[in-house]
Design a protein around this motif. Structure first.
Motif, mmCIF file in Angstrom:
data_model
loop_
_atom_site.group_PDB
_atom_site.id
_atom_site.type_symbol
_atom_site.label_atom_id
_atom_site.label_comp_id
_atom_site.label_asym_id
_atom_site.label_seq_id
_atom_site.Cartn_x
_atom_site.Cartn_y
_atom_site.Cartn_z
ATOM 1 N N PRO A 122 0.829 -1.214 0.000
ATOM 2 C CA PRO A 122 0.000 0.000 0.000
ATOM 3 C C PRO A 122 0.860 1.260 0.000
ATOM 4 O O PRO A 122 2.048 1.219 0.330
ATOM 5 N N LEU A 123 0.245 2.369 -0.369
ATOM 6 C CA LEU A 123 0.944 3.647 -0.448
ATOM 7 C C LEU A 123 1.587 4.013 0.902
ATOM 8 O O LEU A 123 2.685 4.581 0.935
ATOM 9 N N GLU A 124 0.917 3.640 1.965
ATOM 10 C CA GLU A 124 1.437 3.925 3.310
ATOM 11 C C GLU A 124 2.816 3.297 3.504
ATOM 12 O O GLU A 124 3.723 3.887 4.089
ATOM 13 N N PHE A 125 3.002 2.092 2.992
ATOM 14 C CA PHE A 125 4.278 1.378 3.065
ATOM 15 C C PHE A 125 5.362 2.141 2.284
ATOM 16 O O PHE A 125 6.471 2.355 2.769
ATOM 17 N N VAL A 126 5.020 2.551 1.062
ATOM 18 C CA VAL A 126 5.971 3.271 0.216
ATOM 19 C C VAL A 126 6.363 4.584 0.909
ATOM 20 O O VAL A 126 7.538 4.962 0.951
ATOM 21 N N GLU A 127 5.383 5.260 1.487
ATOM 22 C CA GLU A 127 5.673 6.530 2.155
ATOM 23 C C GLU A 127 6.554 6.319 3.378
ATOM 24 O O GLU A 127 7.444 7.119 3.666
ATOM 25 N N ASP A 128 6.334 5.212 4.077
ATOM 26 C CA ASP A 128 7.163 4.915 5.244
ATOM 27 C C ASP A 128 8.625 4.752 4.825
ATOM 28 O O ASP A 128 9.537 5.251 5.488
ATOM 29 N N ILE A 129 8.844 4.069 3.711
ATOM 30 C CA ILE A 129 10.220 3.888 3.220
ATOM 31 C C ILE A 129 10.814 5.243 2.814
ATOM 32 O O ILE A 129 11.971 5.547 3.108
ATOM 33 N N LEU A 130 10.001 6.085 2.190
ATOM 34 C CA LEU A 130 10.474 7.423 1.810
ATOM 35 C C LEU A 130 10.814 8.249 3.052
ATOM 36 O O LEU A 130 11.828 8.944 3.105
ATOM 37 N N ASN A 131 9.965 8.130 4.050
ATOM 38 C CA ASN A 131 10.173 8.850 5.295
ATOM 39 C C ASN A 131 11.504 8.510 5.943
ATOM 40 O O ASN A 131 12.165 9.369 6.517
ATOM 41 N N HIS A 132 11.863 7.235 5.847
ATOM 42 C CA HIS A 132 13.111 6.782 6.452
ATOM 43 C C HIS A 132 14.309 6.988 5.535
ATOM 44 O O HIS A 132 15.428 6.633 5.917
ATOM 45 N N ASN A 133 14.090 7.497 4.333
ATOM 46 C CA ASN A 133 15.187 7.606 3.366
ATOM 47 C C ASN A 133 15.162 8.941 2.640
ATOM 48 O O ASN A 133 15.085 8.987 1.416
ATOM 49 N N GLN A 134 15.251 10.028 3.411
ATOM 50 C CA GLN A 134 15.147 11.335 2.790
ATOM 51 C C GLN A 134 16.477 11.861 2.282
ATOM 52 O O GLN A 134 16.527 12.894 1.626
ATOM 53 N N ASP A 135 17.575 11.148 2.587
ATOM 54 C CA ASP A 135 18.896 11.616 2.156
ATOM 55 C C ASP A 135 19.412 10.888 0.917
ATOM 56 O O ASP A 135 20.542 11.105 0.495
ATOM 57 N N VAL A 136 18.603 9.996 0.372
ATOM 58 C CA VAL A 136 19.015 9.267 -0.839
ATOM 59 C C VAL A 136 17.855 9.290 -1.832
ATOM 60 O O VAL A 136 16.731 9.655 -1.478
ATOM 61 N N VAL A 137 18.129 8.883 -3.066
ATOM 62 C CA VAL A 137 17.056 8.784 -4.053
ATOM 63 C C VAL A 137 16.355 7.432 -3.879
ATOM 64 O O VAL A 137 17.004 6.397 -3.720
ATOM 65 N N VAL A 138 15.041 7.478 -3.859
ATOM 66 C CA VAL A 138 14.229 6.264 -3.752
ATOM 67 C C VAL A 138 13.500 6.077 -5.085
ATOM 68 O O VAL A 138 12.765 6.963 -5.524
ATOM 69 N N ILE A 139 13.736 4.938 -5.730
ATOM 70 C CA ILE A 139 13.101 4.659 -7.026
ATOM 71 C C ILE A 139 12.029 3.599 -6.838
ATOM 72 O O ILE A 139 12.292 2.528 -6.280
ATOM 73 N N VAL A 140 10.815 3.919 -7.275
ATOM 74 C CA VAL A 140 9.743 2.920 -7.247
ATOM 75 C C VAL A 140 9.450 2.541 -8.697
ATOM 76 O O VAL A 140 9.060 3.379 -9.509
ATOM 77 N N ASP A 141 9.693 1.275 -8.997
ATOM 78 C CA ASP A 141 9.532 0.748 -10.360
ATOM 79 C C ASP A 141 8.091 0.234 -10.495
ATOM 80 O O ASP A 141 7.753 -0.820 -9.965
ATOM 81 N N GLU A 142 7.276 1.007 -11.195
ATOM 82 C CA GLU A 142 5.842 0.680 -11.270
ATOM 83 C C GLU A 142 5.452 0.070 -12.623
ATOM 84 O O GLU A 142 4.443 0.433 -13.217
ATOM 85 N N ALA A 143 6.240 -0.896 -13.077
ATOM 86 C CA ALA A 143 5.961 -1.544 -14.369
ATOM 87 C C ALA A 143 4.545 -2.150 -14.415
ATOM 88 O O ALA A 143 3.949 -2.249 -15.482
ATOM 89 N N TYR A 144 4.019 -2.540 -13.232
ATOM 90 C CA TYR A 144 2.724 -3.249 -13.203
ATOM 91 C C TYR A 144 1.615 -2.488 -12.486
ATOM 92 O O TYR A 144 0.554 -3.045 -12.237
#
Ligand code: PLP
Length: 353
Positions: A161-183
């Motif tokens: 869920p989006l909440e999960f993705v946001e949690d990862i972003l929240n914990h990783n604000q000093d690096v680039v986070v890539i979400v591969d949404e091929a599907y």
């Protein structure tokens, strides 16, 4: 070994699914879309002006970038286009993953990530999915040089869920986070909704699956203007004229037919849900897919044997002879007729054994 051989860059390449040459076969092995591209694509192809082939294509791919910006309601400065999302992802690895700290991605995921990391000599770690093939968010809380994961993940088919993705972003604000949404068009909520909040988020999508255009090689990334600018600088330092003219024109035509897109995606989802019921009846078990494929195993039947038996019938599915995956088959969702042929064979095979 000769001296010059010592300095050759040695890589273990990515192995794509088979593209058999015969006509009469059922191809459920590379997650292509079983339906043709939108009718508008055919029309644009017929009307294409061949004289433009003399000239280099637009390096900025403006037509397609503007159409994508309109579709996703972002600024054109937030869109980067590449020759399939593989090209976009390779450029993103090269542009954003330059830390001495390891880049993080799951142990079971799109196998190209590891190939690029090796090719570009980027340090990486691959936290294990849990026994249910779920990504453990805590694994991504530690210091790292960047994060990438597909959502839904491949080849598991599981979406977060989006909440999960946001949690990862929240914990990783000093690096680039890539979400591969091929599907993502087949299920789940896109991380595009988080773009306004996270300047370090890059969302990558493709025309290969949900838009039936794998052969045209069209992929794109959407992110903050700062990220897109950095991607362009690297791209123009490497090869400026990447996307050929027909792909630029036909990509626009595909985007303009929203009704056809929605209709084919809906058909695939309906076929997928029916396939889940049939596979379960046959005794298969699988994570609940939100994609255009199902990653299934049969507790009593070897996946490799099923794979080979299907191949003899000219039904191609994907088999990975790899740790933790060797019991599974990845079955792309085809048309209802193609799936019926698959199930008819499986019924015999699973019951006769
Ligand atoms: C299919 C796929 C891609 C690449 O698709 P392109 O055809 O290069 O656009 C990227 N990531 C994942 C997870 C995929 O399954």
């Amino acid at each position: 070994m000769k001296a010059w051989e010592e300095n050759i860059r040695r890589v273990v390449p990515y192995v794509p699914g088979e593209q058999p040459k015969e006509d009469k076969l059922i191809k459920l092995n590379t997650n292509e879309n079983p339906y043709p591209p939108a009718p508008g694509v055919q029309k644009a192809l017929r009307e294409m002006n061949y004289d433009t082939f003399r000239k280099y294509p637009d390096p900025a791919v403006s037509g397609l970038v503007n159409e994508l910006a309109r579709w996703y309601q972002v600024q054109p400065e937030q869109v980067f286009v590449g020759v399939g999302s593989d090209d976009v992802l390779a450029m993103a690895f090269l542009t954003f993953f330059n830390s001495k700290k390891p880049v993080l991605f799951p142990d079971i995921t799109y196998s190209f990530y590891k190939v690029w990391a090796e090719l570009f000599q980027i340090p990486y770690e691959t936290p294990k999915l849990d026994e249910k093939f779920q990504i453990c968010r805590e694994d991504y809380y530690k210091e790292n040089g960047g994060v990438i994961f597909p959502n839904p993940n491949a080849p598991t088919g599981l979406v977060q869920p989006l909440e999960f993705v946001e949690d990862i972003l929240n914990h990783n604000q000093d690096v680039v986070v890539i979400v591969d949404e091929a599907y993502i068009d087949f299920g789940g909520e896109s991380a595009l909704a988080l773009l306004d909040k996270y300047e370090n988020l890059l969302v990558v999508q493709t025309f290969s699956k949900s838009r039936s255009m794998a052969g045209m090689r069209i992929g794109y990334a959407i992110g903050s203007p700062a990220l897109i600018r950095a991607l362009h600088d690297v791209k123009y330092s490497y090869n400026s004229y990447t996307m050929n003219m027909p792909s630029q024109v036909l990509g626009v035509a595909a985007l303009r037919d929203e009704a056809y897109f929605k209709e084919t995606v809906r058909k695939i989802i309906t076929t997928r849900e029916k396939a889940k019921v049939r596979l379960r009846e046959l005794g298969f078990v699988f994570p609940d897919s939100s994609t255009n494929f199902i990653f299934a195993r049969h507790p009593q039947c070897s996946a490799e044997k099923i794979f080979l038996a299907l191949k003899e019938q000219k039904i191609f599915v994907r088999y990975f002879k790899q740790d933790r995956l060797s019991e599974y088959l990845r079955i792309t969702i085809g048309t209802d007729e193609e799936m019926e042929a698959l199930f008819t064979f499986l019924e015999k095979f699973v019951n006769v054994r």
